[in-house]
Design an enzyme around this catalytic site. Structure first.
Site, PDB file in Angstrom:
ATOM      1  N   ASP A 145      18.670  10.398  56.335  1.00 14.71           N
ATOM      2  CA  ASP A 145      17.741   9.331  56.684  1.00 14.71           C
ATOM      3  C   ASP A 145      17.252   9.533  58.118  1.00 14.71           C
ATOM      4  O   ASP A 145      18.064   9.834  59.005  1.00 14.71           O
ATOM      5  CB  ASP A 145      18.539   8.005  56.589  1.00 14.71           C
ATOM      6  CG  ASP A 145      17.648   6.794  56.623  1.00 14.71           C
ATOM      7  OD1 ASP A 145      16.535   6.887  57.169  1.00 14.71           O
ATOM      8  OD2 ASP A 145      18.077   5.749  56.107  1.00 14.71           O
ATOM      9  N   THR A 177      -2.988   7.063  58.479  1.00 13.96           N
ATOM     10  CA  THR A 177      -3.823   6.605  57.371  1.00 13.96           C
ATOM     11  C   THR A 177      -5.213   6.204  57.861  1.00 13.96           C
ATOM     12  O   THR A 177      -5.357   5.666  58.968  1.00 13.96           O
ATOM     13  CB  THR A 177      -3.166   5.404  56.657  1.00 13.96           C
ATOM     14  OG1 THR A 177      -4.095   4.832  55.750  1.00 13.96           O
ATOM     15  CG2 THR A 177      -2.729   4.312  57.615  1.00 13.96           C
ATOM     16  N   SER A 218      -2.796  -4.377  56.554  1.00 11.23           N
ATOM     17  CA  SER A 218      -1.496  -4.808  56.009  1.00 11.23           C
ATOM     18  C   SER A 218      -0.421  -4.491  57.038  1.00 11.23           C
ATOM     19  O   SER A 218      -0.646  -3.697  57.965  1.00 11.23           O
ATOM     20  CB  SER A 218      -1.172  -4.070  54.708  1.00 11.23           C
ATOM     21  OG  SER A 218      -0.787  -2.732  54.979  1.00 11.23           O
ATOM     22  N   HIS A 240       0.047  -0.778  57.042  1.00 11.04           N
ATOM     23  CA  HIS A 240      -0.942  -0.023  57.816  1.00 11.04           C
ATOM     24  C   HIS A 240      -0.700  -0.197  59.320  1.00 11.04           C
ATOM     25  O   HIS A 240      -0.937   0.716  60.113  1.00 11.04           O
ATOM     26  CB  HIS A 240      -2.358  -0.455  57.440  1.00 11.04           C
ATOM     27  CG  HIS A 240      -2.816   0.034  56.081  1.00 11.04           C
ATOM     28  ND1 HIS A 240      -2.749  -0.740  54.946  1.00 11.04           N
ATOM     29  CD2 HIS A 240      -3.327   1.228  55.682  1.00 11.04           C
ATOM     30  CE1 HIS A 240      -3.213  -0.046  53.903  1.00 11.04           C
ATOM     31  NE2 HIS A 240      -3.570   1.156  54.330  1.00 11.04           N
ATOM     32  N   LYS A 292       1.576   2.312  60.958  1.00 11.52           N
ATOM     33  CA  LYS A 292       0.950   3.597  61.283  1.00 11.52           C
ATOM     34  C   LYS A 292       0.215   3.509  62.621  1.00 11.52           C
ATOM     35  O   LYS A 292       0.124   4.496  63.350  1.00 11.52           O
ATOM     36  CB  LYS A 292      -0.021   4.001  60.174  1.00 11.52           C
ATOM     37  CG  LYS A 292       0.621   4.155  58.797  1.00 11.52           C
ATOM     38  CD  LYS A 292       1.282   5.511  58.632  1.00 11.52           C
ATOM     39  CE  LYS A 292       1.712   5.746  57.203  1.00 11.52           C
ATOM     40  NZ  LYS A 292       2.216   7.095  56.966  1.00 11.52           N
TER      41      LYS A 292
HETATM   42  N1  USQ Z   1      -7.698  -1.422  44.324  1.00 11.20           N
HETATM   43  C1  USQ Z   1      -8.279  -1.933  43.184  1.00 11.20           C
HETATM   44  N2  USQ Z   1      -7.546  -1.917  42.032  1.00 11.20           N
HETATM   45  C2  USQ Z   1      -6.295  -1.395  41.959  1.00 11.20           C
HETATM   46  C3  USQ Z   1      -5.718  -0.853  43.142  1.00 11.20           C
HETATM   47  C4  USQ Z   1      -6.440  -0.888  44.305  1.00 11.20           C
HETATM   48  O1  USQ Z   1      -9.419  -2.398  43.206  1.00 11.20           O
HETATM   49  O2  USQ Z   1      -5.695  -1.435  40.869  1.00 11.20           O
HETATM   50  C5  USQ Z   1      -8.469  -1.415  45.581  1.00 11.20           C
HETATM   51  C6  USQ Z   1      -7.781  -2.121  46.749  1.00 11.20           C
HETATM   52  O3  USQ Z   1      -8.090  -3.497  46.771  1.00 11.20           O
HETATM   53  C7  USQ Z   1      -8.323  -1.355  47.944  1.00 11.20           C
HETATM   54  C8  USQ Z   1      -8.597   0.054  47.392  1.00 11.20           C
HETATM   55  O4  USQ Z   1      -8.596  -0.071  45.977  1.00 11.20           O
HETATM   56  O5  USQ Z   1      -9.542  -1.903  48.363  1.00 11.20           O
HETATM   57  C9  USQ Z   1      -7.555   1.067  47.786  1.00 11.20           C
HETATM   58  O6  USQ Z   1      -6.288   0.593  47.388  1.00 11.20           O
HETATM   59  P1  USQ Z   1      -5.049   1.585  47.179  1.00 11.20           P
HETATM   60  O7  USQ Z   1      -3.912   0.779  46.667  1.00 11.20           O
HETATM   61  O8  USQ Z   1      -5.462   2.789  46.403  1.00 11.20           O
HETATM   62  O9  USQ Z   1      -4.832   2.119  48.671  1.00 11.20           O
HETATM   63  P2  USQ Z   1      -4.202   1.433  49.934  1.00 11.20           P
HETATM   64  O10 USQ Z   1      -3.465   0.176  49.673  1.00 11.20           O
HETATM   65  O11 USQ Z   1      -5.265   1.373  50.967  1.00 11.20           O
HETATM   66  O12 USQ Z   1      -3.098   2.497  50.341  1.00 11.20           O
HETATM   67  C10 USQ Z   1      -3.139   3.862  49.918  1.00 11.20           C
HETATM   68  C11 USQ Z   1      -1.762   4.451  50.112  1.00 11.20           C
HETATM   69  C12 USQ Z   1      -1.432   4.395  51.588  1.00 11.20           C
HETATM   70  C13 USQ Z   1      -2.509   5.094  52.393  1.00 11.20           C
HETATM   71  C14 USQ Z   1      -3.865   4.506  52.071  1.00 11.20           C
HETATM   72  C15 USQ Z   1      -5.003   5.272  52.682  1.00 11.20           C
HETATM   73  O13 USQ Z   1      -0.809   3.740  49.354  1.00 11.20           O
HETATM   74  O14 USQ Z   1      -0.177   5.002  51.818  1.00 11.20           O
HETATM   75  O15 USQ Z   1      -2.235   4.897  53.751  1.00 11.20           O
HETATM   76  O16 USQ Z   1      -4.080   4.576  50.662  1.00 11.20           O
HETATM   77  S1  USQ Z   1      -6.345   4.210  53.112  1.00 11.20           S
HETATM   78  O17 USQ Z   1      -6.699   3.405  51.948  1.00 11.20           O
HETATM   79  O18 USQ Z   1      -7.433   5.031  53.544  1.00 11.20           O
HETATM   80  O19 USQ Z   1      -5.830   3.333  54.143  1.00 11.20           O
END
Ligand code: USQ
Length: 400
Positions: A74, A144, A179, A182, A185
């Site tokens: 860990d 991220t 969140s 986030h 990070k």
């Molecule tokens: N979303 C939907 N439907 C779903 C899942 C997600 O509409 O079933 C939407 C969310 O509301 C969001 C977007 O899709 O607006 C992205 O969601 P996500 O769950 O794919 O991504 P996120 O929560 O942002 O997190 C993921 C990874 C995380 C990384 C991030 C990159 O889990 O580790 O840091 O993507 S980023 O999104 O660029 O911050």
């Protein structure tokens, strides 16, 4: 090069170990299997079956003809981390050992604090261990794109020039994450910048978009070499969830109006980009930022691409708009740069539909596993702190 991967049992870590080994790098890694525990905690499984580390290491030996160095441990166990790095003396440390889920971190007080403890303190330990036993190693730290949020201006790569009250400076571009996950990070970013500045460490902070995909070519046909693929509301990212929903005939769960825009990239591009960062280290003492994604899409555009890929492989795919459990902008400007990786030779894949077809073909044999967990496909972790499982199970589309 000698590359140390923290989080080597995870979705990206396991793939990266193979990608780097296939290119002749010497890889060592660690993991405490927390991802396996977290997914179990939220009532889910990996859609692609994954094997124990013993079986994975045996498959690695069979496939690549060499040992993968592994010690269970860990990052919060500082003596363990320090002595492993002291023994291995890496050229590069890829830090993928964080809790990666926004919804998981928003579940309640304990999950928010647990996420911060694991992520921020684990990263601090990596920085201290580097300083003490391998100060010339290059840290490739997974950040991220979500650190930046969705500002109403273009997003540069980490820094921007600003003129304020007649004076100019180069400053960290403002972060506005969505969140508690986030936010960890963002804290890592500041700790890493500070460590590079005061101790002369070198680091590449990867602002990665949302990754999707079930495989990279280096995995071959051995099922023991496959990475996990999550589809629950916490650990399944948007396209991965949509692909799993498509194969069992569940409507794709677009949250809200679905105009949220993000940068996305297939796993094979993530491997390519991380390897470019490793093989092209910064100068000693330099902290640099790479925005890492293939292209930006709205969630609705992605759902349409999954429908197109599904139709091509004979699936009938429906799209539904669900009440958005997150507090996030659903209509916004989004224009991030990603020039640094292109300058170093990144060749984006550019074909989401082809990649999703590969995913669907990989997932169809595992339909039953996903079907058994069908009830966890609709989200109930809400950013306002309430969990409304009973309401959400009967959720009707808000805008179909
Ligand atoms: N979303 C939907 N439907 C779903 C899942 C997600 O509409 O079933 C939407 C969310 O509301 C969001 C977007 O899709 O607006 C992205 O969601 P996500 O769950 O794919 O991504 P996120 O929560 O942002 O997190 C993921 C990874 C995380 C990384 C991030 C990159 O889990 O580790 O840091 O993507 S980023 O999104 O660029 O911050």
């Amino acid at each position: 090069m000698k590359v140390f991967i923290a989080g080597i049992d995870g979705y990206l870590g396991w793939a990266l170990a193979q990608y780097l080994t296939a290119r002749g790098h010497e890889v060592a890694g660690t993991d405490r299997y927390l991802r396996r525990q977290w997914v179990e905690e939220v009532g889910s499984v990996s859609a692609i079956p994954i094997y124990s580390m013993e079986e994975r290491l045996a498959a690695f030996r069979d496939h690549f003809g060499k040992e993968l160095q592994f010690r269970e441990g860990d990052l919060l166990d500082y003596p363990f981390l320090r002595s492993y790095l002291e023994d291995f003396q890496p050229d590069a440390i890829v830090h993928l050992a964080e809790m990666p889920s926004a919804p998981y971190s928003m579940m309640d007080q304990a999950h928010a604090v647990g996420t911060h403890t694991n992520n921020v303190n684990g990263s601090l330990n990596v920085l201290w261990a580097m300083r003490e036993v391998c100060p010339n190693a290059h840290l490739v730290k997974l950040g991220t794109m979500g650190e930046y949020g969705t500002p109403n201006v273009d997003i540069p790569e980490g820094f921007f020039e600003i003129e304020y009250r007649g004076r100019k400076d180069r400053m960290t571009f403002p972060r506005n994450p969505g969140s508690f996950y986030h936010l960890t990070k963002v804290h890592d970013t500041h700790n890493t910048i500070f460590a590079c500045r005061i101790w002369g460490l070198s680091a590449t902070d990867i602002m990665q978009g949302v990754v999707f995909g079930t495989q990279i070519d280096e995995m071959g046909d051995d099922p023991r070499l496959r990475s996990r693929l999550d589809f629950d509301q916490c650990f399944g990212t948007a396209i991965n969830r949509f692909a799993c929903q498509a194969v069992i005939g569940h409507p794709l769960t677009v949250y809200g109006v679905g105009h949220q825009k993000r940068g996305f990239l297939p796993m094979r591009d993530s491997m390519q980009c991380l390897t470019i960062a490793i093989e092209n280290p910064p100068k000693q003492g330099e902290y640099r930022v790479f925005n890492q994604f293939e292209e930006c899409y709205t969630v609705t555009e992605l759902a349409e691409k999954v429908r197109e890929a599904g139709t091509a492989v004979g699936l009938d795919v429906e799209i539904e708009h669900f009440d958005n459990p997150r507090t996030e902008k659903e209509e916004h400007y989004y224009n991030p740069d990603r020039q640094h990786l292109l300058d170093l030779g990144y060749k984006p894949t550019h074909d989401v539909v082809a990649e999703v077809k590969i995913m669907l073909k990989d997932l169809i044999p595992h339909r039953e596993r996903i079907m058994e967990k069908r009830e966890i496909l609709v989200p109930d972790i809400r950013w306002d702190g309430t969990r409304r499982r009973s309401n959400v199970l009967t959720a009707s589309p808000v805008n179909s």
